[in-house]
Write an enzyme that holds these catalytic residues in place. Structure first.
Site, PDB file in Angstrom:
ATOM      1  N   ASP A 190     -40.287  18.691   0.813  1.00  0.00           N
ATOM      2  CA  ASP A 190     -39.700  18.753  -0.454  1.00  0.00           C
ATOM      3  C   ASP A 190     -40.150  18.500  -1.358  1.00  0.00           C
ATOM      4  O   ASP A 190     -41.298  18.211  -1.507  1.00  0.00           O
ATOM      5  CB  ASP A 190     -38.151  17.790   0.071  1.00  0.00           C
ATOM      6  CG  ASP A 190     -37.036  18.014  -0.880  1.00  0.00           C
ATOM      7  OD1 ASP A 190     -37.076  18.897  -1.772  1.00  0.00           O
ATOM      8  OD2 ASP A 190     -36.002  17.205  -0.746  1.00  0.00           O
ATOM      9  N   ARG A 215     -39.148  23.698  -0.192  1.00  0.00           N
ATOM     10  CA  ARG A 215     -38.396  23.958  -1.352  1.00  0.00           C
ATOM     11  C   ARG A 215     -39.039  24.830  -2.418  1.00  0.00           C
ATOM     12  O   ARG A 215     -38.448  25.797  -3.026  1.00  0.00           O
ATOM     13  CB  ARG A 215     -37.692  22.793  -1.971  1.00  0.00           C
ATOM     14  CG  ARG A 215     -36.577  22.925  -3.003  1.00  0.00           C
ATOM     15  CD  ARG A 215     -35.835  21.768  -3.406  1.00  0.00           C
ATOM     16  NE  ARG A 215     -36.729  20.995  -4.229  1.00  0.00           N
ATOM     17  CZ  ARG A 215     -36.394  19.784  -4.828  1.00  0.00           C
ATOM     18  NH1 ARG A 215     -35.289  19.150  -4.316  1.00  0.00           N
ATOM     19  NH2 ARG A 215     -36.974  19.003  -5.613  1.00  0.00           N
ATOM     20  N   ASP A 229     -30.824  22.100  -4.070  1.00  0.00           N
ATOM     21  CA  ASP A 229     -29.862  21.168  -4.239  1.00  0.00           C
ATOM     22  C   ASP A 229     -28.552  21.801  -4.839  1.00  0.00           C
ATOM     23  O   ASP A 229     -28.464  21.647  -6.049  1.00  0.00           O
ATOM     24  CB  ASP A 229     -30.067  19.945  -5.179  1.00  0.00           C
ATOM     25  CG  ASP A 229     -31.273  19.111  -4.147  1.00  0.00           C
ATOM     26  OD1 ASP A 229     -31.451  19.501  -3.100  1.00  0.00           O
ATOM     27  OD2 ASP A 229     -31.935  18.472  -5.035  1.00  0.00           O
TER      28      ASP A 229
END
Lengths: 538, 857
Positions: free
Chosen positions: B495, B554, B570
């Site tokens: 991440d 990500r 997110d």
């Protein structure tokens, strides 16, 4: 179904060697209670009656019945279940998807007959363990239940005590109320003459003050006259008065001749006696030449409190995770500044307005009361004190009664067995916090190493499932959470000899779970034999 | 202190309800973008100096002269195998080297012979093969046109927007005398030598270096791609607004329908019309902006103009000429590789949350799935599992026995993922940090010290993943004896690898930070790509090269498909975000990244039970299927919303598990051919204009069409069933529908509208068990959906599901299934050497077919 022609389902069924059966009397996975439906060599009818199939299609690893009943021993039907006998322990049903999945589910290993998994038969061991724990549990329950009886008894007595106390208080309250009323009359009776005497005294004082004031005014006037009468000719002239700009009636900054004349009642000059009338018109504004120039009020010194803000050092490493993702430094700073201001304001003591007492030098304090008045005052004061005391006593009784009524009104369980928890607190210490449960009041959390206490919820209600309402307590409306609800705590009660908080956790942010043992939830124990042997299939 | 904290948070809340746009640059606030965009279409100032033209076997070179400042550029043209053209433009003699993106192309693309067909002083005509494929190089002004017969397919610099800022010596530091050759004094513009955004200064020691080029696509009205943006599938006109931005950023609570940059960047744009699909791959890793403008070209033919602007590096464009959609996918994957073939279990369901608190929590959730009879394969641990955000470590209090926990999962044939982010806590007692520091592997700041920024652990360093030595070392950290408490069923999540720097400009790294000789400016969009590359390599190495890795990232770039899965970051528990998950993953699939998913339930905020159920139903039919939730949201494991909702979620997850053989087959194909797994309808129906803008439904492979319900309290959806003469079957009711129609479908809470294409055979495993591994040896059920001729075809692919043996030892089964004249048959689709499972458990497969004289093994 016409579509059935077009959409064909074909199963590449994996033939499972049904092999040497563990159970000879019944097909694999069938419980004894259903054995009669599975008669070998007779067609099998699905237990929901939906269809009938030859017996060799039972447990052939292909699902024929909609209810899954033709495959009690294979994983072929999605909704089937498998029965493990678990001799030595407790029989169980497992979903048929757990047959031969490589994971040992039945302690008798019967679910893994063709998966290659090596399962140990643990039924005896588990049975032993269970019996042991049941035995321990049964003992706890037994003792706990005895304790509970005691608690109920005590609660009953306590309740009676409280009721008695309440009645008693009701009685004394009545007495007190009467006393208060009586003393109120006494007080009021004493206060009337006091008031009259005081007023008298005050009036005399006022009159005297007025005299003094007039005398003083006269002196001031005489002084002013002398001051104004620059040429000492016994008259105050227009010219002499004109220097007093403060008297300017239209406040345009200049005092014209006409205006001054007006002040002097139309005359060009006035003598001492005429000045008396003039004086009454100007005395409020008039500034003595002597005191002029000294009357500047001191400018208030502004001292803005510049906070020293060292935000960078405030960024303790815990800070970011709280806020999560993506906020930029400046924003954080901005926010903090905002907050800081806010905080400052909140912490700021309301400015105490310095109202300098208007002490006029010539103000003379009031003379003491004469003895007669003073004795009236003393008598009234005593009556007041007596009344206040009686009233306080009444309030105390009221409070006691309210508390008692509240306590009596609480739902302490069917037999008030939880009453003993009232106004008690129980603590549990973890690595970081001390948790505190005060039943029927609140739950809180205090960091072990400094920091303030956090309210995790106030008493809400009993929240157990139907039929077991008193097994769960709910505390809510605790301290608010960032981007979340107010903190709340669920307390699960289990039977135990001791009254202890055994664990706490926070399964979800700001929703706490507490385990709490108390004898008050212990159920009447079944006989031990029943517990141990009641459910074992032999 | 406590009060203070609470206040900080509460105010923070009020400003973070949505993205704070002011944290991120618009084109106007980005000096090079505004400089470039100020230049309007017109006559190009560049001339191709045809007298400098050289033609070799592999390529053609010619110099380009900027008539304004007399700077010379070098143009290189390559004809690549597989119907592609590569156009490279660099300075002829830059004062220092300009960055060329390494490691993204899987090989040096093989070239084909180019020949001059005609030449005069104005132009050179080159043959691109075939009868009438031509490339015309015009000299004055310089432009390129790619032709098929008389038709222009694509033009470069036809709008004269080629701009190439040459590297230069700063005037105030350069010697002022004797610069006679300087033809025209160029005036420095603001932002060329330094730039400040908010409080962040960018020193730009190399000065201006941006590049720009325009492409015109006559006859094109639909363009796609250039992810990642929270926007519809079809790209919008950017006239009058900001261009689409490609700059990997950690955007807090991103907004929908917005060209703002997000976590990843793939500079690939696809154009499509009924005749042709083409692709443009702009190989540049610096901050990039893309303007799209559709309208009427000359003679009322529709036309789309595209303009790329990048901050540094060179122009290196691959023009993929299709002509079919699948040709473009093949072309692009021949350049950057295909989707990594994931372990089968990673296609199953993943249960994640920030955070599962401790070992007991993990075990309780695991137990919960069994109690509620819901299958799952992976449980995930977010940052809180570590010792103070020190990756590769465990919180001793919460996870004292990680191996016991992993063994417990292994016993149930389940797996775990832990997060390993690329920001490393600066802490002299943390081994990972001290090693990286002593080896000099950290990215450096402009002054040569280790770059430091704020992230989860507080002050952190950022390893230089562009350094192959660093990547090698990083990979070695995943060895079982290095990563303490790890086991073979532990996988990884990368991440924050944009990289996210909380106190950096735009929440990322300063552009003047240094990666060896290169500025962060040059490599920015590559950082996340390298992080995942090194992590995946670590997982392969720890198993001695045997096991396939699983790494979620990500941030990403072109080529990231080779290293694992991506998710859309997110998102939020809102219906709009559920809808947006479809175009976002479709766009990624078009540019090679097939293993895509969105957080089921939405990361921020709290979903209603209805939204959660609908998201499970949609997620069950998207490639990467993971539920995730923010730390501050209430728990949302599938059984917490009452028995009815539990049953609905269970059913959705079970549908996913029954279809795992089909998903696995699609990923097998993706790996072999580069075709996307989750496809827009137009990919399979390229001539049906009605499909071109559809992004509320999609295909999985060719044979399943999915139209998830994404509206609150929906009572029905309208699905477009494509294909004249096709038939589609509702997979739940087997009801038949004709193609080329809008079908109204009434829905209830249990409905997931999914259709199987007539003419297909789909393999399922109907015995849904605790995890996909438990279903390894279960029988297949074939769903044969006949077309109007009563025929159907399909495939079955089987291997061990987790190793590379399918590749190294050819251990797999791949057979073609065919149903015709009421009879099912199978034939070899690909030759394999052996498949042990066949002998052990394949008897059932054999048995069924022996009667028909077919052997699967």
């Amino acid at each position: 179904m016409s579509c059935a022609l077009l959409l064909l389902l074909m199963s590449l069924a994996l033939a499972m060697g049904t092999g040497a059966a563990v159970e000879i009397q019944r097909p694999r996975g069938v419980p004894l209670s259903k054995r009669q439906f599975y008669e070998e060599n007779k067609p099998f009818t699905c237990l929901d009656g939906s269809s009938t199939i030859p017996f060799d299609r039972v447990n052939d690893d292909y699902c024929d019945c909609r209810d899954g009943s033709d495959e009690p021993g294979t994983a072929a039907c999605p909704n089937g279940s498998f029965h493990c006998t678990n001799a030595g322990f407790r029989p169980a049903f497992i979903p048929s998807s757990r047959i031969n999945d490589g994971i040992c589910d039945c302690c008798d290993t019967t679910d893994e007959y063709n998966s290659g998994a090596t399962c140990q038969n643990t039924c005896r061991e588990m049975g032993r363990k269970e019996r042991e724990s049941l035995q321990i549990m049964a003992e706890i329950t037994k003792e706990g239940f005895l304790l509970k009886q005691q608690l109920i008894h005590e609660a009953k007595r306590g309740q009676e005590d409280k009721q008695g106390k309440l009645t008693e208080l009701q009685g004394s309250k009545k007495g007190l109320e009467e006393k208060v009323e009586a003393l109120r009359t006494v007080k009021e009776t004493a206060e009337d003459p006091e008031k009259e005497a005081k007023e008298r005294h005050l009036k005399a004082w006022e009159e005297q003050k007025e005299l003094l004031r007039m005398e003083k005014d006269k002196t001031r006037m005489a002084e002013a006259f002398l001051e104004l009468d620059d040429d000492a000719d016994g008259y105050v002239s227009v010219a002499e008065l004109q220097s007093h700009l403060e008297l300017d009636p239209d406040s345009d900054g200049s005092l014209s001749e006409t205006e001054t004349q007006g002040l002097l009642g139309g005359a060009d000059k006035v003598d001492t006696s005429t000045f008396e009338t003039v004086w009454s018109g100007i005395k409020d504004k008039y500034l003595s030449e002597v005191s002029q120039g000294q009357s500047e009020p001191p400018a208030p010194v502004e001292t803005p409190q510049e906070e020293s803000r060292d935000f960078v050092s405030d960024h303790d490493s815990d800070h970011y995770p709280e806020d999560y993702a993506g906020e930029e430094e400046e924003d954080v700073e901005d926010d903090e500044e905002d907050d800081h201001d806010e905080e400052e304001e909140e912490e700021k003591v309301p400015p105490t307005v310095q109202t300098p007492e208007k002490r006029e030098d010539d103000e003379v304090s009031m003379p003491p009361y004469d003895t007669e008045t003073q004795s009236l005052i003393d008598a009234a004061q005593k009556a007041r004190d007596d009344f206040d005391e009686a009233e306080r006593a009444l309030r105390e009784v009221d409070d006691q009664m309210k508390n008692l009524e509240k306590e009596i009104g609480f739902d302490f369980g069917p037999s008030a067995e939880f009453a003993y928890l009232y106004s008690q607190c129980y603590e549990l210490s973890t690595s970081e916090y001390i948790y505190r449960l005060c039943p029927f009041n609140r739950v809180s959390q205090k960091p072990k190493f400094g920091g303030s206490e956090t309210n995790l919820g106030l008493w809400g209600q009993w929240a157990g499932p139907e039929g077991n309402l008193y097994s769960v307590m709910k505390y809510d409306h605790g301290q608010g959470c960032w981007q979340g609800p107010n903190r709340s705590t669920t307390v699960k009660l289990t039977c135990g000899k001791e009254t202890v908080v055994t664990s706490t956790s926070e399964p979800s942010r700001c929703e706490y779970l507490m385990e709490f043992t108390t004898p008050a939830v212990c159920q009447e124990p079944a006989s031990l034999d029943e517990v141990l042997h009641g459910h074992t299939e032999l | 202190m406590c009060l203070y904290r609470v206040l900080v948070l509460s105010v923070f809340l009020s400003i973070t309800q949505a993205v704070d746009r002011s944290n991120f640059k618009t084109c106007d606030q980005s000096a090079f973008c505004s400089r470039q965009r100020a230049m309007k279409p017109g006559q190009s100032s560049y001339t191709a100096l045809l007298e400098t033209l050289e033609l070799s076997d592999s390529h053609l070179t010619v110099q380009l002269l900027n008539n304004n400042n007399k700077v010379l550029l070098l143009l290189e043209l390559y004809r690549l195998q597989g119907n592609m053209t590569r156009v490279k433009i660099n300075e002829l003699k830059p004062i220092k080297a300009r960055y060329e993106v390494p490691d993204v192309l899987i090989t040096d693309p093989p070239t084909e012979l180019m020949s001059v067909v005609a030449q005069d002083e104005h132009r050179v005509v080159l043959s691109l093969g075939g009868e009438d494929w031509r490339l015309i190089l015009s000299a004055q002004p310089f432009r390129l046109d790619i032709m098929e017969g008389p038709q222009v397919l694509l033009s470069l610099n036809s709008r004269g927007l080629l701009a190439f800022e040459q590297l230069r010596i700063r005037k105030d530091t350069a010697p002022t005398s004797g610069e006679e050759e300087e033809a025209e004094e160029e005036v420095d513009q603001p932002g060329m030598w330094e730039e400040t955004f908010k409080t962040h200064a960018d020193t730009k020691p190399n000065g201006p270096s941006s590049i720009s080029l325009d492409f015109s696509l006559p006859g094109v009205e639909h363009v796609y791609g250039i992810p990642e943006h929270a926007d519809g599938l079809r790209l919008k006109n950017t006239d009058g607004g900001d261009p689409y931005r490609l700059y990997n950023l950690d955007v807090f609570q991103y907004e929908l329908f917005n060209p703002m940059a997000l976590y990843g960047a793939v500079p690939v744009l696809l154009s499509h019309n009924t005749h042709r699909t083409m692709g443009l791959f702009w190989l540049n890793a610096a901050e990039t902006w893309v303007d799209v403008s559709s309208g009427q070209g000359s003679s009322e033919v529709p036309q789309t103009d595209v303009r790329w602007i990048s901050e540094s590096g060179i122009i290196d464009v691959f023009i993929m000429l299709g002509p079919r959609p699948n040709d473009v996918f093949t072309q692009y994957s021949s350049l950057t590789g295909t989707q990594a073939f994931p372990p089968l279990s990673s296609l199953a369901y993943h249960q994640c949350r920030w955070n599962y608190n401790d070992q007991e929590d993990v075990s309780a959730v695991d137990q919960g799935f069994d109690e509620h009879d819901i299958p799952y394969d992976f449980i995930w641990l977010d940052i809180e599992h570590t010792d103070g955000k020190r990756y590769f470590t465990w919180d001793n209090n919460k996870f004292p026995q990680p191996k016991d926990m992993l063994q417990g999962l292994l016993d149930k044939r389940r797996k775990m993922v832990t997060i390993v982010d690329p920001h490393i806590k600066v802490d002299s007692s943390y081994k990972i940090h001290t090693e990286i520091r002593s080896r000099g592997y950290y990215i450096k700041n402009k002054d040569g010290g280790d770059y430091e920024g704020w992230c989860w652990p507080g002050n952190a360093g950022y390893p230089d993943f562009t350094n192959p030595e660093m990547r090698k070392w990083w990979a070695s950290m995943f060895a079982y004896d290095q990563y303490e408490g790890s086991m073979e069923n532990l996988y990884t999540w990368n991440d924050m690898n944009e990289p996210s720097v909380f106190n950096g400009p735009e929440v990322t790294m300063h552009k003047d930070a240094l990666h060896g000789p290169w500025e962060h400016r040059d490599i920015h969009n590559l950082y996340g790509f390298y992080v995942q590359m090194a992590t995946a390599e670590g997982q392969i190495q720890r198993s001695g090269g045997l096991e396939r890795p699983f790494v979620l990232t990500r941030a990403f770039f072109a080529g990231s498909q080779r290293y694992g899965a991506v998710w859309t970051g997110d998102n939020a528990a809102e219906w709009g975000h559920l809808k947006m998950s479809i175009p976002m993953c479709l766009s990624l699939g078009l540019v090679g990244i097939s293993f895509c998913g969105a957080d089921v339930g939405g990361f921020f905020k709290t979903p209603s039970a209805e939204l959660l159920v609908r998201w499970y139903q949609a997620g069950a039919y998207q490639p990467f299927f993971r539920a995730h939730a923010h730390l501050d949201t209430p728990r949302r494991e599938p059984w917490l919303f009452g028995p009815d909702n539990t049953a609905l979620i269970r059913e959705a997850v079970r549908q996913r598990y029954t279809l795992l053989p089909y998903w696995y087959l699609q990923f097998y194909h993706a790996q072999r051919t580069g075709q996307p797994v989750m496809r827009p309808l137009w990919v399979e129906y390229p001539e049906d204009i009605a499909t071109f803008s559809i992004d509320n439904e999609f295909l999985i492979g060719r044979d399943l069409l999915v139209h998830p319900v994404t509206d609150e309290r929906s009572s029905g959806v309208t699905a477009y069933l494509p294909g004249n003469g096709e038939v589609w079957y509702d997979v739940h009711t087997f009801q038949r529908h004709d193609g080329a129609q809008n079908l109204s479908i009434p829905v209830t809470m249990s409905s997931i509208p999914v259709f199987q294409r007539g003419g297909s055979i789909i393999c399922r495993k109907n015995r849904v068990r605790r995890s996909s591994s438990c279903m390894e040896n279960d029988p297949y059920t074939l769903y044969v959906a006949l077309d109007s001729q009563g025929k159907a075809e399909g495939e079955i692919y089987i291997d061990d599901g987790h190793t590379f043996k399918h590749k190294t030892d050819k251990q797999f089964i791949h057979r073609r299934l065919s149903f015709t004249a009421n009879s099912l048959s199978s034939s070899v689709a690909r030759i394999w050497s052996s498949y042990p499972n066949c002998r052990r458990n394949g008897s059932g497969l054999l048995k069924e077919y022996e009667t028909q004289d077919h052997k699967l093994c």
